[in-house]
Design an enzyme around this catalytic site. Structure first.
Site, PDB file in Angstrom:
ATOM      1  N   HIS A   1      39.310 -29.571  43.416  1.00  0.00           N
ATOM      2  CA  HIS A   1      38.953 -28.224  43.854  1.00  0.00           C
ATOM      3  C   HIS A   1      39.863 -27.153  43.253  1.00  0.00           C
ATOM      4  CE1 HIS A   1      36.784 -30.162  47.375  1.00  0.00           C
ATOM      5  NE2 HIS A   1      35.886 -29.380  46.827  1.00  0.00           N
TER       6      HIS A   1
ATOM      7  N   ARG B   1      27.417 -29.631  54.905  1.00  0.00           N
ATOM      8  CA  ARG B   1      27.614 -28.196  54.707  1.00  0.00           C
ATOM      9  C   ARG B   1      26.722 -27.748  53.570  1.00  0.00           C
ATOM     10  NH1 ARG B   1      31.210 -26.820  50.300  1.00  0.00           N
ATOM     11  NH2 ARG B   1      31.631 -24.813  51.254  1.00  0.00           N
TER      12      ARG B   1
ATOM     13  N   LYS C   1      31.383 -17.980  40.309  1.00  0.00           N
ATOM     14  CA  LYS C   1      29.998 -18.428  40.362  1.00  0.00           C
ATOM     15  C   LYS C   1      29.207 -18.000  39.119  1.00  0.00           C
ATOM     16  CE  LYS C   1      29.888 -18.770  45.415  1.00  0.00           C
ATOM     17  NZ  LYS C   1      29.637 -20.214  45.586  1.00  0.00           N
TER      18      LYS C   1
END
Lengths: 356, 320, 203
Positions: free
Chosen positions: A201, A231, A325
């Site tokens: 991550h 999630r 993103k």
């Protein structure tokens, strides 16, 4: 209920589309008008929408592993990706046992939940698997690798939508030691395999400082057999391209430069990942399926609540997150397009579409 | 959600293994199969002890591949709070009980080139499942098992009959001791060391390994602490707005549960961290008994592990 | 050359410490170039007789014989001077194959050398957290092209051109211990041909 599997592509001519049914069950990820990271983990159990009286025939949360109209086409796309780059599926030697755990989990769940599509007959270690949509019939010996055409993880994930990461649990951490990754939001299994939870991550901005990963890890380490969690995560993709891999970024990156106000509704897709977590029994590993759902913006705004909210989320997204993103270069264009679908009216709580 | 789903089981066999240990076999009451588990896993057994509900963790010692039944072994503790006594005195074949899904806090490191196991007394139980699992996949292991004497060395004869080259026995009454230093010295790189037994043995093994330069990640131990008894005390639960009394032979976690307040747990033995609870206010002294919180946290007065730790003093307010 | 100070980065980027003597049965050092200084500094605090059980594998690179005498004066059980890491590799693998638990591993020098030696030691079964490392000398990076998978050694500029496929890559801080390499990603994927001037970032 029979599923009509579509013939469609996720590359070249991009014939992928959602039926009205698939739009209705799309897992819209925003439960309010803004987005920030949180440890949004909850039990993976079927849910009925709480904030709507609208009757949904089914949701993507109903089954252990959701099978939808894109199943056959997605599996074809995976085959193409693997033929071109076998490194998208790898398993470190100690993860074979976890692969068998995963095979058992998927086969038993699919056979029980979709009896018209899948069958599993077990006589001790002698198993007989039938996958009707893909036309596969296989007799094999459970835990004997020589009786399957691929390793157990590869065998079953060539027949299951979504990416899969197998996480070994040791030293109070999770280690990404195996995976099948062909529909990823720009991360490389070949590069990340062997990393621990914080390392893989590492490129995510902000969340480390917020302590998100420390809390999420603690939750995940304690996931028990029989109590899976889930999630949602999201990003945006230009064209319904499943394989947005770093490996091929030099090929697909240029598509990000092709958005125009005219083609945006058709080309730009909200990409939602349904991430689930299951404790595996023999290996004590966790499996982390990452199932990708895509919807074009023109289909998304057919739900007025989703159109309004999408506009507000993109508008208020912190710059670092927009960058991560891959939205920055098209952000103004996207906002301009979305603004036509936001009349400023309040939205109802929760992510579900409103009754019409 | 505490403890995950419960599984209703029927006791199908009770065997006296020796003067201290009894073995219990559980099968699903509905006739189905139990979940597969991994070697080293435990289950939490729920006992209805005439008004007191007890939840004790026991290592699963049957073959993990056999899902028709689970077996556990219980050592009778005459000084304890009564869980093992209840199992020994009252549990009979045919009785209905409930157990938790298996949880593994003592798993094998499957990357190991070799598994070196050290067991003391009842600490043999988690190794039974691990050995069954390893022998099924031809894993390389060696077990060194110490007990007071052959009569009290549960399962020793079965193990050494089945794995004569891998199992080594040591009896205190014969003055036999594990030559730990020598044993650790010759192990190939990639060996993982596992120890389960009395507190003193675990500390001895861990310290000796550390001094010999073994990496922390290659040394694994499991020690279930029984919640110690102590003076009764009063606790205020702020979230549920209740004042509860913790009895002499009751743990704080058990008292919270008895008051109908849901509190998370996994091991109930001070090592998994699941029941960690925030302290809102206190005036008195904590009696920390867990392996989870750091020394600073123990001194800080902001956290408590209610499964094994207690309190003495005027006021304790918890975030539950 | 003094100790390296690397800028704080993301959690996958390796961090290096300072070598310190640890208790153990045997001690294996793998170092290159200025990494010798880290060994010599550590030797000051090592207990008597420490180096009798030490094996030093040292690749001097451009430092030639600068540290030779001083390393010899430590009187290590075994001392190897090699022309390259590749040349030293069979020796390193042989040493690890026969080693026992309790072996302590110390790495010193450039990131490329430490990363590759770390690969061998972890492959042999030593947890990476149990391996000590100290960075000295060049900060040039070993970078894997995420597209063609080829590794380019001694990268000093950002962006740089992949020595295998020729793509222009920017250098991320994301690091794989398994590959002992940083990730290089195509810099002009979205705007082909738009390649910024390379900047000397790693020296």
């Amino acid at each position: 209920m029979a599923i009509a599997f579509k013939e469609e592509t996720f590359r070249d001519d991009f014939t992928f589309s959602n039926s009205p049914e698939a739009i209705r069950r799309f897992p819209f990820p925003f439960h309010e008008d803004s987005y920030m990271y949180s440890v949004n983990l909850e039990q993976h159990v079927p849910v009925r929408p709480e904030n709507t009286t609208r009757s949904l025939p089914d949701t993507v949360f109903d089954k252990t592993f959701d099978v939808d109209e894109h199943y056959v086409a997605e599996m074809k796309d995976r085959e193409l990706v693997l033929a071109e780059d076998p490194l998208r599926c790898q398993s470190l030697p100690h993860m074979t046992l976890a692969g068998w755990d995963l095979l058992e989990l998927i086969m038993t769940a699919k056979a029980a939940e979709y009896p018209d599509l899948f069958e599993l007959h077990r006589d001790g270690d002698h198993w007989h698997w039938i996958n009707r949509p893909l036309g596969i019939e296989q007799k094999f010996v459970f835990m004997d690798e020589t009786t399957l055409p691929y390793g157990p993880m590869e065998y079953i994930t060539r027949q299951t939508q979504g990416d899969f990461a197998l996480l070994d649990q040791r030293d109070d951490n999770l280690w990404m030691d195996a995976g099948m990754v062909t529909t990823q939001a720009d991360w490389s299994l070949d590069f990340d395999i062997g990393m621990n939870f914080f390392e893989w991550h590492a490129p995510v901005p902000k969340a480390h400082e917020m302590g998100i990963f420390v809390r999420a890890l603690k939750f995940l380490l304690n996931i028990r057999q029989g109590s899976p969690a889930r999630r949602l995560n999201w990003t945006l993709t230009v064209n319904p391209l499943l394989d947005t891999s770093p490996e091929n970024y030099h090929k697909w990156g240029v598509q990000r430069a092709t958005l125009t106000p005219e083609n945006l509704g058709q080309k730009l897709h909200l990409r939602v990942e349904l991430q689930t977590f299951f404790r595996l029994p023999r290996s004590n590993a966790l499996v982390f399926p990452i199932r990708c759902y895509m919807i074009s913006f023109q289909d998304l705004v057919t739900e007025p609540k989703w159109g309004r909210r999408m506009h507000r989320v993109i508008r208020d997204l912190p710059d670092e997150l927009a960058d991560y993103k891959g939205i920055t270069r098209n952000r103004e264009l996207i906002l301009d397009w979305l603004s036509h679908y936001d009349d400023g009216a309040p939205t109802s709580p929760g992510a579900w579409a409103d009754e019409r | 959600m505490s403890g995950g789903g419960k599984i209703p089981v029927t006791v199908t066999e009770v065997v006296r293994v020796n003067e201290l240990i009894k073995r219990f076999k559980f099968e699903r009451s509905d006739g189905g199969l139990l979940p597969t588990f991994s070697g080293g896993a435990h289950t939490v057994v729920e006992m209805q002890d005439y008004g007191t509900s007890r939840l004790n963790p026991y290592s699963l010692m049957s073959d993990p591949a056999d899902t028709s039944a689970y077996t556990i072994s219980v050592r009778r503790d005459d000084e304890g709070r009564g869980g093992s006594l209840f199992m020994h005195r009252h549990v009979r074949p045919g009785m209905e009980m409930s157990i938790s899904n298996p949880v593994n806090l003592f798993p094998l490191d499957l990357r190991a080139r070799k598994h070196l196991m050290i067991a003391g007394g009842i600490g043999i139980t988690p190794f039974m499942g691990q050995i069954a699992q390893l022998s099924a996949i031809s894993g390389r292991f060696e077990l060194h098992y110490a007990a007071r004497n052959p009569a009290l060395a549960a399962y020793a004869s079965e193990l050494s009959a089945r794995y004569p080259r891998q199992v080594h026995l040591y009896f205190d009454d014969y003055d036999q001791r594990i030559d730990l230093q020598g044993l650790l010295d010759g192990q190939p790189l990639g060996t993982h060391l596992y120890v389960c037994g009395p507190k003193g043995m675990i500390a001895w093994v861990r310290n000796t390994a550390e001094a010999a330069g073994w990496p922390r990640e290659a040394v694994h131990h499991e020690e279930f602490l029984a919640p110690p008894s102590g003076k009764p005390f009063e606790v205020k639960l702020a979230v549920s707005n209740k004042v509860i009394q913790v009895g002499e032979h009751q743990s704080l976690l058990e008292a919270i549960e008895a008051a109908g307040v849901d509190a998370p747990y996994l091991c109930r033995g001070g090592c998994c961290g699941q029941c960690e609870t925030d302290v809102i206010d206190y005036d008195g002294t904590f009696l920390h008994n867990d392996h989870w919180l750091s020394e600073e946290q123990h001194a800080g007065g902001k956290k408590i592990m209610p499964c094994v730790s207690r309190f003495e003093g005027k006021t304790l307010v918890l975030d539950r | 050359m003094s100790k390296s100070v690397l800028e704080p980065s993301i959690p996958s980027r390796p961090v290096y410490g300072e070598l310190a003597p640890r208790s153990g049965k045997a001690h294996l050092f793998i170092a290159d170039a200025e990494g010798a200084e880290a060994i010599l500094d550590m030797a000051k605090t090592a207990p008597d007789g420490f180096f009798a059980r030490a094996h030093i594998i040292y690749i001097p690179k451009a430092t030639g014989e600068r540290y030779l005498e001083r390393l010899e004066s430590l009187d290590p059980g075994q001392l190897y001077f090699g022309p390259s890491y590749e040349a030293a590799l069979p020796r390193l693998r042989r040493t690890l194959a026969d080693a026992h638990m309790g072996l302590q591993v110390y790495l010193a020098g450039t990131e490329g050398l430490m990363g590759r030696a770390m690969q061998e030691a972890t492959e042999a079964g030593i947890p990476h957290t149990a391996i000590q490392s100290e960075h000295r000398g060049s900060t040039a990076r070993r970078v894997q092209c995420v597209h063609c998978k080829g590794i380019t050694e001694e990268v000093t500029t950002d962006p740089f051109q992949c020595s295998h496929c020729g793509l222009h890559l920017f250098v991320r801080d994301h690091y794989s211990r398994r590959l002992a390499a940083f990730m290089g990603v195509c810099i002009d994927a979205e705007d082909p041909g738009d390649i910024p001037e390379p900047v000397e970032r790693f020296t």
